[in-house]
Write a protein that holds these residues in place. Sequence first.
Motif, PDB file in Angstrom:
ATOM      1  N   LEU A 138      37.028  42.049  45.049  1.00  0.00           N
ATOM      2  CA  LEU A 138      35.732  42.412  44.490  1.00  0.00           C
ATOM      3  C   LEU A 138      35.464  43.861  44.874  1.00  0.00           C
ATOM      4  N   ASP A 139      35.651  44.766  43.911  1.00  0.00           N
ATOM      5  CA  ASP A 139      35.607  46.211  44.182  1.00  0.00           C
ATOM      6  C   ASP A 139      36.567  46.535  45.322  1.00  0.00           C
ATOM      7  N   ASN A 140      36.104  47.108  46.423  1.00  0.00           N
ATOM      8  CA  ASN A 140      37.012  47.508  47.502  1.00  0.00           C
ATOM      9  C   ASN A 140      37.169  46.450  48.585  1.00  0.00           C
ATOM     10  N   THR A 141      36.610  45.284  48.377  1.00  0.00           N
ATOM     11  CA  THR A 141      36.711  44.206  49.354  1.00  0.00           C
ATOM     12  C   THR A 141      37.699  43.159  48.860  1.00  0.00           C
ATOM     13  N   PHE A 142      38.532  42.663  49.764  1.00  0.00           N
ATOM     14  CA  PHE A 142      39.529  41.660  49.369  1.00  0.00           C
ATOM     15  C   PHE A 142      39.637  40.589  50.433  1.00  0.00           C
ATOM     16  N   VAL A 143      40.135  39.425  50.020  1.00  0.00           N
ATOM     17  CA  VAL A 143      40.508  38.377  50.954  1.00  0.00           C
ATOM     18  C   VAL A 143      41.783  37.722  50.449  1.00  0.00           C
ATOM     19  N   VAL A 271      39.073  40.569  40.435  1.00  0.00           N
ATOM     20  CA  VAL A 271      40.442  40.129  40.176  1.00  0.00           C
ATOM     21  C   VAL A 271      40.803  38.985  41.107  1.00  0.00           C
ATOM     22  N   LEU A 272      41.329  37.895  40.536  1.00  0.00           N
ATOM     23  CA  LEU A 272      41.820  36.764  41.312  1.00  0.00           C
ATOM     24  C   LEU A 272      43.295  36.572  40.969  1.00  0.00           C
ATOM     25  N   GLN A 273      44.129  36.453  42.007  1.00  0.00           N
ATOM     26  CA  GLN A 273      45.573  36.256  41.825  1.00  0.00           C
ATOM     27  C   GLN A 273      46.038  35.048  42.617  1.00  0.00           C
TER      28      GLN A 273
END
Length: 278
Positions: A138-143, A271-273
Amino acid sequence: MAGICLTVGCVRKGRFYECSTDSECTHNGESGTCESVGFCSFNDSDCADGRRFGQWSGDFANQCVTVMPDAGPIDGLPDIGLDAFPSACAISSAALHAWTINIPVNSNFQLASDVVYAVDNRSSLTGPYARVAYCLQLDNTFVYVELDDFTNDTIANTGIPMDLVLKMAVNNITVRSNSSAVTEVTAATGGGIEMFSNCYGEGLNGVYDYDDTISGIDCYGSFQVHHNTTTVLAWNAWAQGDPDDLGIGNQPVSHPDWTFAENSATYTTRVLQAFILR
């Protein structure tokens, strides 16, 4: 920057402009890049990799092509080739890319065919495999979250679960994130998923969280991974007409799993992968 494909080879479908080569992407004399999803991107210094999709790029419109924070490899192995599938998360070289979705602001999936995968390799992959992993950006945040296989070696079931209910505890959860709302763990207990197209109600805690009760069919939608009482990632409301709910970590106010947040439009990149590991 809003880009438009203007050359003869560009294909227009409705308000979309598709491309097959870089030469088909120009805007005001500026050359662009034909991305692997078939739409043009153009230089934009506000994006981490310097490219943003043009405004006539379907679900990708005006999104940065990708953001790749330097998180380091999950397991000490070399990162998988980014040219194959750019990812915000550092992915083990042992991982196989199953799919990528560019999350719409307002999804309304009623059939499996309604779900648009930017990349979908599920039909070309085979089992058995031991682990399933997801990366939400989500923008510059990821998990990044990795769990023991919960699909019984059915790779199709790693995707958005239309007419499928996946609500269960899952063992050996590993979490990596650049968000302070998420605690990183490795092969820990306490993993769980809530993935279904149904409506759902509050659990015993009186809020929507890691243990909701399932109700009507194909009327809201939950795609959630939890670690104990923390929502690691959430994408809700993809089976109904209101703006989608998105979150990493618990929502600080109201419902911890982001139900009714309707906040998808606050993010430019969504983006979801999914990945599998043998």
